[in-house]
Scaffold this motif. Sequence first.
Motif, PDB file in Angstrom:
ATOM      1  N   LEU A  51     -54.609 -13.893   3.631  1.00 49.76           N
ATOM      2  CA  LEU A  51     -55.303 -14.455   2.494  1.00 49.76           C
ATOM      3  C   LEU A  51     -56.752 -13.923   2.278  1.00 49.76           C
ATOM      4  CD1 LEU A  51     -53.699 -17.197   4.117  1.00 49.76           C
ATOM      5  CD2 LEU A  51     -54.450 -18.117   1.880  1.00 49.76           C
ATOM      6  N   PRO A  52     -57.094 -13.760   1.033  1.00 47.39           N
ATOM      7  CA  PRO A  52     -58.584 -13.145   0.902  1.00 47.39           C
ATOM      8  C   PRO A  52     -59.509 -14.093   1.239  1.00 47.39           C
ATOM      9  CG  PRO A  52     -57.450 -13.622  -1.146  1.00 47.39           C
ATOM     10  CD  PRO A  52     -56.439 -13.758  -0.248  1.00 47.39           C
ATOM     11  N   LEU A  53     -60.685 -13.692   1.731  1.00 48.98           N
ATOM     12  CA  LEU A  53     -61.891 -14.533   1.824  1.00 48.98           C
ATOM     13  C   LEU A  53     -63.010 -14.591   0.825  1.00 48.98           C
ATOM     14  CD1 LEU A  53     -62.203 -14.064   5.853  1.00 48.98           C
ATOM     15  CD2 LEU A  53     -61.348 -16.513   4.482  1.00 48.98           C
ATOM     16  N   PRO A  54     -63.901 -15.202   0.601  1.00 52.69           N
ATOM     17  CA  PRO A  54     -64.856 -14.955  -0.474  1.00 52.69           C
ATOM     18  C   PRO A  54     -65.815 -13.735  -0.158  1.00 52.69           C
ATOM     19  CG  PRO A  54     -64.511 -17.188   0.426  1.00 52.69           C
ATOM     20  CD  PRO A  54     -63.936 -16.529   1.125  1.00 52.69           C
ATOM     21  N   ASP A  55     -65.861 -13.319   0.885  1.00 52.23           N
ATOM     22  CA  ASP A  55     -66.769 -12.063   1.189  1.00 52.23           C
ATOM     23  C   ASP A  55     -66.002 -10.830   1.135  1.00 52.23           C
ATOM     24  OD1 ASP A  55     -65.374 -12.066   3.686  1.00 52.23           O
ATOM     25  OD2 ASP A  55     -66.962 -12.569   4.906  1.00 52.23           O
ATOM     26  N   GLY A  56     -64.758 -11.028   0.842  1.00 51.27           N
ATOM     27  CA  GLY A  56     -63.970  -9.763   0.504  1.00 51.27           C
ATOM     28  C   GLY A  56     -63.119  -9.299   1.794  1.00 51.27           C
ATOM     29  N   ARG A  57     -63.179  -9.888   2.887  1.00 47.81           N
ATOM     30  CA  ARG A  57     -62.438  -9.708   4.203  1.00 47.81           C
ATOM     31  C   ARG A  57     -60.973 -10.585   3.990  1.00 47.81           C
ATOM     32  NH1 ARG A  57     -67.827  -9.016   5.663  1.00 47.81           N
ATOM     33  NH2 ARG A  57     -68.086  -7.458   7.149  1.00 47.81           N
ATOM     34  N   LEU A  58     -60.308 -10.304   4.846  1.00 46.20           N
ATOM     35  CA  LEU A  58     -58.921 -11.055   4.962  1.00 46.20           C
ATOM     36  C   LEU A  58     -58.691 -11.835   6.011  1.00 46.20           C
ATOM     37  CD1 LEU A  58     -56.844  -7.719   4.272  1.00 46.20           C
ATOM     38  CD2 LEU A  58     -57.666  -9.489   2.500  1.00 46.20           C
ATOM     39  N   ALA A  59     -58.090 -12.971   5.822  1.00 43.26           N
ATOM     40  CA  ALA A  59     -57.849 -13.866   6.785  1.00 43.26           C
ATOM     41  C   ALA A  59     -56.337 -13.961   7.318  1.00 43.26           C
ATOM     42  CB  ALA A  59     -58.210 -15.373   6.617  1.00 43.26           C
ATOM     43  N   LEU A  60     -55.882 -13.527   8.551  1.00 48.03           N
ATOM     44  CA  LEU A  60     -54.616 -13.634   8.955  1.00 48.03           C
ATOM     45  C   LEU A  60     -54.429 -14.908   9.516  1.00 48.03           C
ATOM     46  CD1 LEU A  60     -53.510 -10.063  10.107  1.00 48.03           C
ATOM     47  CD2 LEU A  60     -52.679 -10.971   8.245  1.00 48.03           C
ATOM     48  N   MET A  61     -53.714 -15.754   9.037  1.00 48.88           N
ATOM     49  CA  MET A  61     -53.567 -17.119   9.729  1.00 48.88           C
ATOM     50  C   MET A  61     -52.065 -17.032  10.329  1.00 48.88           C
ATOM     51  SD  MET A  61     -56.039 -18.463   8.500  1.00 48.88           S
ATOM     52  CE  MET A  61     -56.094 -20.188   8.933  1.00 48.88           C
ATOM     53  N   ARG A  62     -51.902 -17.182  11.619  1.00 46.68           N
ATOM     54  CA  ARG A  62     -50.910 -16.810  12.435  1.00 46.68           C
ATOM     55  C   ARG A  62     -50.487 -18.212  13.342  1.00 46.68           C
ATOM     56  NH1 ARG A  62     -52.556 -12.724  16.421  1.00 46.68           N
ATOM     57  NH2 ARG A  62     -53.470 -14.032  17.408  1.00 46.68           N
ATOM     58  N   ASN A  63     -49.350 -18.594  13.221  1.00 42.64           N
ATOM     59  CA  ASN A  63     -48.607 -19.604  13.897  1.00 42.64           C
ATOM     60  C   ASN A  63     -48.137 -19.108  15.368  1.00 42.64           C
ATOM     61  OD1 ASN A  63     -48.806 -21.192  11.805  1.00 42.64           O
ATOM     62  ND2 ASN A  63     -46.385 -21.179  11.198  1.00 42.64           N
ATOM     63  N   HIS A  64     -48.004 -20.187  16.218  1.00 43.35           N
ATOM     64  CA  HIS A  64     -47.729 -19.981  17.867  1.00 43.35           C
ATOM     65  C   HIS A  64     -46.747 -21.135  17.900  1.00 43.35           C
ATOM     66  CE1 HIS A  64     -50.902 -17.178  18.515  1.00 43.35           C
ATOM     67  NE2 HIS A  64     -51.399 -17.809  17.641  1.00 43.35           N
ATOM     68  N   GLU A  65     -45.483 -20.344  18.347  1.00 42.92           N
ATOM     69  CA  GLU A  65     -44.494 -21.496  18.154  1.00 42.92           C
ATOM     70  C   GLU A  65     -44.241 -21.798  19.804  1.00 42.92           C
ATOM     71  OE1 GLU A  65     -39.995 -21.682  16.351  1.00 42.92           O
ATOM     72  OE2 GLU A  65     -40.266 -19.878  17.734  1.00 42.92           O
ATOM     73  N   LEU A  66     -45.051 -22.944  20.132  1.00 40.47           N
ATOM     74  CA  LEU A  66     -45.130 -23.376  21.486  1.00 40.47           C
ATOM     75  C   LEU A  66     -44.697 -24.701  21.661  1.00 40.47           C
ATOM     76  CD1 LEU A  66     -48.590 -21.628  22.476  1.00 40.47           C
ATOM     77  CD2 LEU A  66     -46.486 -21.125  23.281  1.00 40.47           C
ATOM     78  N   ASP A  67     -43.716 -25.171  22.633  1.00 40.71           N
ATOM     79  CA  ASP A  67     -43.337 -26.296  22.765  1.00 40.71           C
ATOM     80  C   ASP A  67     -44.407 -27.108  23.602  1.00 40.71           C
ATOM     81  OD1 ASP A  67     -40.573 -26.051  21.835  1.00 40.71           O
ATOM     82  OD2 ASP A  67     -39.949 -25.015  23.862  1.00 40.71           O
ATOM     83  N   PRO A  68     -44.362 -28.439  23.666  1.00 38.14           N
ATOM     84  CA  PRO A  68     -45.342 -29.050  24.347  1.00 38.14           C
ATOM     85  C   PRO A  68     -45.373 -29.050  25.873  1.00 38.14           C
ATOM     86  CG  PRO A  68     -44.083 -30.601  23.039  1.00 38.14           C
ATOM     87  CD  PRO A  68     -43.164 -29.220  23.068  1.00 38.14           C
ATOM     88  N   ASP A  69     -44.539 -28.210  26.528  1.00 44.69           N
ATOM     89  CA  ASP A  69     -44.261 -27.984  27.882  1.00 44.69           C
ATOM     90  C   ASP A  69     -45.044 -26.675  28.217  1.00 44.69           C
ATOM     91  OD1 ASP A  69     -43.205 -30.426  28.665  1.00 44.69           O
ATOM     92  OD2 ASP A  69     -41.449 -29.674  28.597  1.00 44.69           O
ATOM     93  N   GLU A  70     -45.286 -25.860  27.082  1.00 48.44           N
ATOM     94  CA  GLU A  70     -45.796 -24.714  27.452  1.00 48.44           C
ATOM     95  C   GLU A  70     -47.286 -24.241  27.240  1.00 48.44           C
ATOM     96  OE1 GLU A  70     -42.031 -21.698  25.939  1.00 48.44           O
ATOM     97  OE2 GLU A  70     -43.190 -22.847  24.447  1.00 48.44           O
ATOM     98  N   THR A  71     -47.973 -25.366  28.203  1.00 42.71           N
ATOM     99  CA  THR A  71     -49.402 -25.098  28.049  1.00 42.71           C
ATOM    100  C   THR A  71     -50.200 -23.816  28.487  1.00 42.71           C
ATOM    101  OG1 THR A  71     -49.656 -26.594  29.998  1.00 42.71           O
ATOM    102  CG2 THR A  71     -49.667 -27.598  27.940  1.00 42.71           C
ATOM    103  N   ARG A  72     -49.414 -23.433  29.416  1.00 43.63           N
ATOM    104  CA  ARG A  72     -49.817 -22.057  30.303  1.00 43.63           C
ATOM    105  C   ARG A  72     -49.843 -20.660  29.182  1.00 43.63           C
ATOM    106  NH1 ARG A  72     -50.988 -22.030  35.281  1.00 43.63           N
ATOM    107  NH2 ARG A  72     -50.454 -23.752  36.478  1.00 43.63           N
TER     108      ARG A  72
END
Length: 469
Positions: free
Chosen positions: A93-114
């Motif tokens: 997604l574009p940011l107001p200052d012209g830079r880009l934001a990569l918004m990234r998911n992390h598919e982690l189960d509740p037990d995978e805190t490490r």
Amino acid sequence: MKLTAPTSALPSRRALVLTATALAFSGLGARAAQAADGADIIDQVRGYGPLKRDPLGVLDLPEGFSYRVLSSAGETMDDGFITPDHFDGMGCLPLPDGRLALMRNHELDPDETRLGPSGGRPELETRLADLPAFDRRPDGRVLPGGVTALVVDPATGRRERQFLALTGTAVNCAGGATPWGSWLTCEETMVSAPKTGASHGWIFEVPASATGPVAPVPLVAMGRFRHEAAAVDPGSGTVYLTEDRDDGLLYRFLPRSPGRLVEGGRLQALAFEAGGTDSRNWRRADMAVGEIRTVRWIDLDEVESPKDDLRQRGHAAGGVLFARGEGVHLAARPDGGCDVFFTCTSGGERRLGQIFRLTSQPGAGADRLDLFVESRDTRVLDYADNITVAPWGGLVVCEDRISLSPNHLKVVTPEGRICALARLRIRTELAGACFSPDGRFLFVNAYSPGRTFAIEGPWKAFSETLATA
């Protein structure tokens, strides 16, 4: 109905790319059946030419292409937290200052805190506890799933900083970018107490302009199920949603106030206008490649689904079954309608994957659904997952199979032909493919050990000319 939220965040170049793709695919029909005919289809398109072996043993690309690793799991981020593993869906997604934001998911189960932002370190767990988090484990630790943000220079494709943008969620799989500048992150789980403190299976909205963890608000009206991906129609504000289950449905959400999803709306499921409630082709030929079906939409109730039966109730009412609906991408058309492309990972007679197109025609009759790719060979397409629009008007599809053969990025042309764009030499899936607004960079993730790549090259050199082997 037009969006009441500002749409200027959707850059003009990106809009042109989407429109070009919709036009390119508008002639798709009987010719698309070629994609199901056999493995030789992968050799019928020159594309960018053969893949060259990466001397680093990571990502093979055609001649003239290169990649850069923007981020790796386990690194220390700019906010002091650890870069979580299990890189999955992602939006640019574009940011107001012209830079880009990569918004990234992390598919982690509740037990995978490490594997989460604390890395299992007590001092970072303490810091996490002071942040706005959606949920915690019974032992008090914040759930490790969530979203990280990477700020990228659009001229160089280099990362400037990365940080935690959402925490305390679970199994954040895919999602979708909105025209008003936010990322919809989707939980692909139905976990609840006593394993967690709250129920899961929700969508959360994260502004691309976030500079740290946002207050998580589940968008309850958009339903509780094993969410996969989302795509927003910039004209109507309608959100299309996939469900990653072998007996899943395809949903659409009609917001009460377009652009303001938190205010609620109606959730519906796709059904055929006449005959049939299955698209999977598992036991019989439910839907032929190139076939077009007229569809209708069924209103759903009790969408919070405490019994995890939303898809079953929807199917009983006529909703069509899809085999593990995953990636979804929307291309707006000049006539005000849109084409919604989505993948079904285990669909088809051989359960190797399907790609559908839903054609929305507001004010011009009922919506239509057609099946234009069904793989019959792993060399053609093996478990289609995340999907995005390419600058030249085709589709780029991530493969998601941990098997003897490596996963690829595949290109699907408007004629339904398929060729390879990249080969991942790491034994994990590809995910989160998305282009920069100007089409210069293709960003994509390796799932685990997590890496985010920026790929660039001569995108305009793509050729559909038949190879002369």
